[in-house]
Design an enzyme around this catalytic site. Structure first.
Site, PDB file in Angstrom:
ATOM      1  N   GLU A 156      40.194  41.061  37.417  1.00  0.00           N
ATOM      2  CA  GLU A 156      39.653  40.079  37.646  1.00  0.00           C
ATOM      3  C   GLU A 156      39.482  40.810  39.258  1.00  0.00           C
ATOM      4  O   GLU A 156      40.546  41.206  40.269  1.00  0.00           O
ATOM      5  CB  GLU A 156      40.945  38.610  38.386  1.00  0.00           C
ATOM      6  CG  GLU A 156      40.615  38.028  39.428  1.00  0.00           C
ATOM      7  CD  GLU A 156      41.664  36.975  39.681  1.00  0.00           C
ATOM      8  OE1 GLU A 156      41.887  36.441  40.845  1.00  0.00           O
ATOM      9  OE2 GLU A 156      42.745  36.606  38.757  1.00  0.00           O
TER      10      GLU A 156
ATOM     11  N   GLU B  98      39.036  35.840  49.424  1.00  0.00           N
ATOM     12  CA  GLU B  98      40.445  34.732  49.133  1.00  0.00           C
ATOM     13  C   GLU B  98      41.154  34.180  50.828  1.00  0.00           C
ATOM     14  O   GLU B  98      41.388  35.081  51.900  1.00  0.00           O
ATOM     15  CB  GLU B  98      42.305  34.745  49.062  1.00  0.00           C
ATOM     16  CG  GLU B  98      40.880  35.067  46.921  1.00  0.00           C
ATOM     17  CD  GLU B  98      42.957  35.298  46.248  1.00  0.00           C
ATOM     18  OE1 GLU B  98      43.348  34.885  45.807  1.00  0.00           O
ATOM     19  OE2 GLU B  98      43.177  36.749  46.286  1.00  0.00           O
TER      20      GLU B  98
END
Length: 285
Positions: free
Chosen positions: A52, A57
């Site tokens: 991933e 974020e």
């Protein structure tokens, strides 16, 4: 929570040199708000065996930090993570920012506004795991609410909230293109002088510069560089680049610079004016 993804529609072959970027204004709702711009394998495999890649974020309880991570391993109970944050002098939600990765063979580099703040290769992951990132991925944009990392909303959390996305762009870099970057330090002391900042990979371009409000700068002897004298105000060193290539147009690069006073306590033992007593044995500290 909500998300959109491109699986089955737009998929990215990261075995080739690829730049992936999005211009995003993250939501400012406070605690428990967790937006992200990330990549997952296509076709889907057991997480995180296919790797991933979190390009961006953000968690609302840490408004001045943007994060980038990779997750890898065998399965949920046998995995690891690598990455970290970049700190800004103002909340990330105050404006749009360009979040990017440059994926080349066995390397991923993270950039915010054209500043490369971290990169990883197979040498940086735990030896027990393989590097899984040479494959095809799809794009995900989401805003999650709650979770162990961001915490859960409370009375201070603002609803409704939204993540604004200006664009997502993917560039095939296999024809030898280079990515313009801004280079320099992100942490300086108050009153620091002659601190150099440069734009690289922008030969022949016209560049105009901006610095924090009480800083000043002059051109450096190096091409596409300036030297900055700082005051006491944090902010951004920005380079607005007009490319010599008509198809490339103009773009903006910036580094968030935190200006700090010198803090700490100097030991009196380091004062050269003091005379020390003769040594009589071992010194324990």
């Amino acid at each position: 929570s909500a998300r959109i993804r491109t699986i089955g529609n737009v998929e990215l072959d990261l075995t080739k040199d690829t730049l992936v970027e999005a211009r995003i204004k993250v939501p400012g709702g406070g605690k428990g708000i967790w937006p992200a711009f990330w990549l997952m394998p296509s076709p889907e495999v057991v997480w995180p065996s296919g790797g991933e890649i979190d390009i961006m974020e953000f968690i609302g309880r840490e408004p001045n930090f943007g994060h980038g991570y990779i997750h890898y391993g065998v399965q949920y109970g046998d995995k690891s993570d690598t990455g970290g944050p970049m700190r800004f002098p103002e909340p990330l939600y105050a404006d749009y920012h360009v979040f990017s990765i440059l994926k080349t063979t066995n390397r991923i580099a993270w950039m915010i506004d054209g500043y490369e703040f971290q990169s990883y290769t197979p040498d940086d992951i735990q030896p027990k795991y393989s590097w899984p990132f040479e494959r095809t991925y799809h794009v995900i944009l989401n805003v999650a609410t709650g979770g162990r990392w961001p915490g859960y909303p409370d009375d201070s959390t603002v609803f409704p909230t939204q993540m604004e996305v200006d664009y997502i762009r993917v560039y095939n870099m296999t024809d030898g293109q280079t990515v313009p970057l801004i280079e320099g330090t992100r942490l300086v002391h108050q009153g620091a002088t002659q601190v150099e900042y440069c734009v690289v990979n922008a030969d022949g371009s016209a560049i105009t510069w901006e610095t924090p409000s009480d800083a000043s700068f002059v051109a450096s002897s190096s091409t596409n560089c300036i030297v900055v004298d700082f005051g006491s105000t944090s902010g951004y060193v920005k380079a607005n680049v007009q490319s010599s290539c008509s198809s490339a147009g103009s773009y903006s690069l910036s580094i968030p610079v935190e200006v700090q006073p010198f803090y700490g306590v100097e030991s009196s033992l380091l004062d050269p004016t003091m005379s020390l007593p003769p040594a009589t044995g071992a010194l324990s500290i």
